[in-house]
Design an enzyme around this catalytic site. Sequence first.
Site, PDB file in Angstrom:
ATOM      1  N   TYR A   1      38.181  33.033  41.841  1.00  0.00           N
ATOM      2  CA  TYR A   1      39.287  32.081  41.770  1.00  0.00           C
ATOM      3  C   TYR A   1      39.420  31.403  40.409  1.00  0.00           C
ATOM      4  CZ  TYR A   1      42.837  28.702  42.885  1.00  0.00           C
ATOM      5  OH  TYR A   1      44.011  27.991  42.858  1.00  0.00           O
TER       6      TYR A   1
ATOM      7  N   TYR B   1      27.172  41.280  41.038  1.00  0.00           N
ATOM      8  CA  TYR B   1      28.058  41.897  42.034  1.00  0.00           C
ATOM      9  C   TYR B   1      29.481  41.862  41.493  1.00  0.00           C
ATOM     10  CZ  TYR B   1      30.409  42.319  46.640  1.00  0.00           C
ATOM     11  OH  TYR B   1      31.207  42.683  47.705  1.00  0.00           O
TER      12      TYR B   1
ATOM     13  N   LYS C   1      25.716  45.650  41.411  1.00  0.00           N
ATOM     14  CA  LYS C   1      26.404  46.260  42.554  1.00  0.00           C
ATOM     15  C   LYS C   1      27.845  46.457  42.110  1.00  0.00           C
ATOM     16  CE  LYS C   1      28.167  45.496  47.214  1.00  0.00           C
ATOM     17  NZ  LYS C   1      28.374  44.550  48.336  1.00  0.00           N
TER      18      LYS C   1
ATOM     19  N   ARG D   1      38.386  41.283  45.030  1.00  0.00           N
ATOM     20  CA  ARG D   1      38.233  40.011  45.741  1.00  0.00           C
ATOM     21  C   ARG D   1      38.204  38.810  44.811  1.00  0.00           C
ATOM     22  NH1 ARG D   1      36.593  39.529  51.182  1.00  0.00           N
ATOM     23  NH2 ARG D   1      36.231  41.532  52.173  1.00  0.00           N
TER      24      ARG D   1
ATOM     25  N   ILE E   1      24.719  49.334  48.366  1.00  0.00           N
ATOM     26  CA  ILE E   1      24.712  48.132  49.204  1.00  0.00           C
ATOM     27  C   ILE E   1      25.898  48.300  50.129  1.00  0.00           C
ATOM     28  CG2 ILE E   1      24.936  45.622  49.250  1.00  0.00           C
ATOM     29  CD1 ILE E   1      23.453  45.564  46.551  1.00  0.00           C
TER      30      ILE E   1
ATOM     31  N   THR F   1      29.375  39.251  51.166  1.00  0.00           N
ATOM     32  CA  THR F   1      30.764  39.211  51.645  1.00  0.00           C
ATOM     33  C   THR F   1      30.834  39.586  53.121  1.00  0.00           C
ATOM     34  OG1 THR F   1      31.442  39.969  49.458  1.00  0.00           O
ATOM     35  CG2 THR F   1      33.077  40.118  51.212  1.00  0.00           C
TER      36      THR F   1
END
Length: 296
Positions: A112, A138, A166, A143, A208, A49
Site C-alpha cells: 500500500y 517475499y 519467495k 498484492r 512455498i 497470505t
Amino acid sequence: MSNKQTVFRGSAVAIVTPFCNNVVDYDALGRLIDRQIESSTDAIVICGTTGESSTLTDEEHRECIRYCVERVAGRVPVIAGTGSNDTDYAIDLSRYACEVGADALLLVTPYYNKATPKGLIKSFTAVADATDKPIILYNVPSRTGVNITLPVYKELAKHERIVAAKEASGNISAIAELIAECGDCLDVYSGNDDQIVPILSLGGKGVISVLSNVVPRETHDICQLYFDGKTTEAAKLQLKLLKLANTLFCEVNPVPVKTAMGLLGLCGDEMRLPLCEMDDANREKLISVMKSYNLI
C-alpha cells in the site's frame, strides 16, 4: 560461494489459519500441522497470505506463531510471516517470532505505501539488523503494488541474514536473472504452484505452496523427484496437479483453498471479511475438480 544457511529444500506449506465462530481454532491448526509433517512437508509457513495474516489481531498473530513453533517441536523449520507495511511493527513482530523459536522470517514487501527501491532496502535492512534469524524476502507485486527489482535484490543479498526470496511475481525471466545474478547468496523459492519445476530447473530450492494444504505429499514429491534427478517425473506430476493448483486460484487466495479444506473435513471454511464465501459457480467448479482428483 556464500556461506549463508539454506532454510529448507523442497516444499513448505503456506498453512491456512482455521477459524471457528471468528476465533482461531488451535485444535484444528494443530491437526493441520501434524498432517503436513506426516505427509513429508519440508517446512511450515505460519501467518502468511494464505494464513489470513492481514485480518489477525496482533495477539492472534503472535499466538499462532508461538503455537506453531510449539506444535512442530523441531520436526521441520517454522517460518513466521512477520512482514508489514509498518516497518516498526514488522521489527516488533519479527523479534517476537525469534524469541519464541521460529527458524526463519518471511517478510512481504511493504504493501500500500508503495516504497521506492531505496525505501525497500532501508525497510528490509532495518528488520534484518534488528533480528537474529534468517530472512526470506517475499515478492508478490500483484498484492502489494511493489516489485522487488534486481538492483534491490542485489543490494539486500549483501546482508548476512537475508538468505532467500519467495518469488511470486510469476515472471520467469526476472527470476532467471535473479538466480543468475544472486544465486550464490540468495536461495530462491517458487511462490506459485504452477512454476515449481521451472524454478527448480533454474536452481531454485523449492516452493512455498498453497497447493500443499490440499495435497502435501504430492507437492513435496514434485520437489523430491526433481532433486533425485527424475526431472521428467517431477514435471509430469506438476502438470497432473496443474488443474487443481489453478482452481485454487479461481478466486483470490485463500478463499478457494479454505473452501477446499472445509470440503475435505480438515477444518472449517470460515474466513474473515473482507474475504467471504466463494461464488456459487466457482464453488461448484472447485468441487468438480476435487472430485476429478478423487479428493472428495
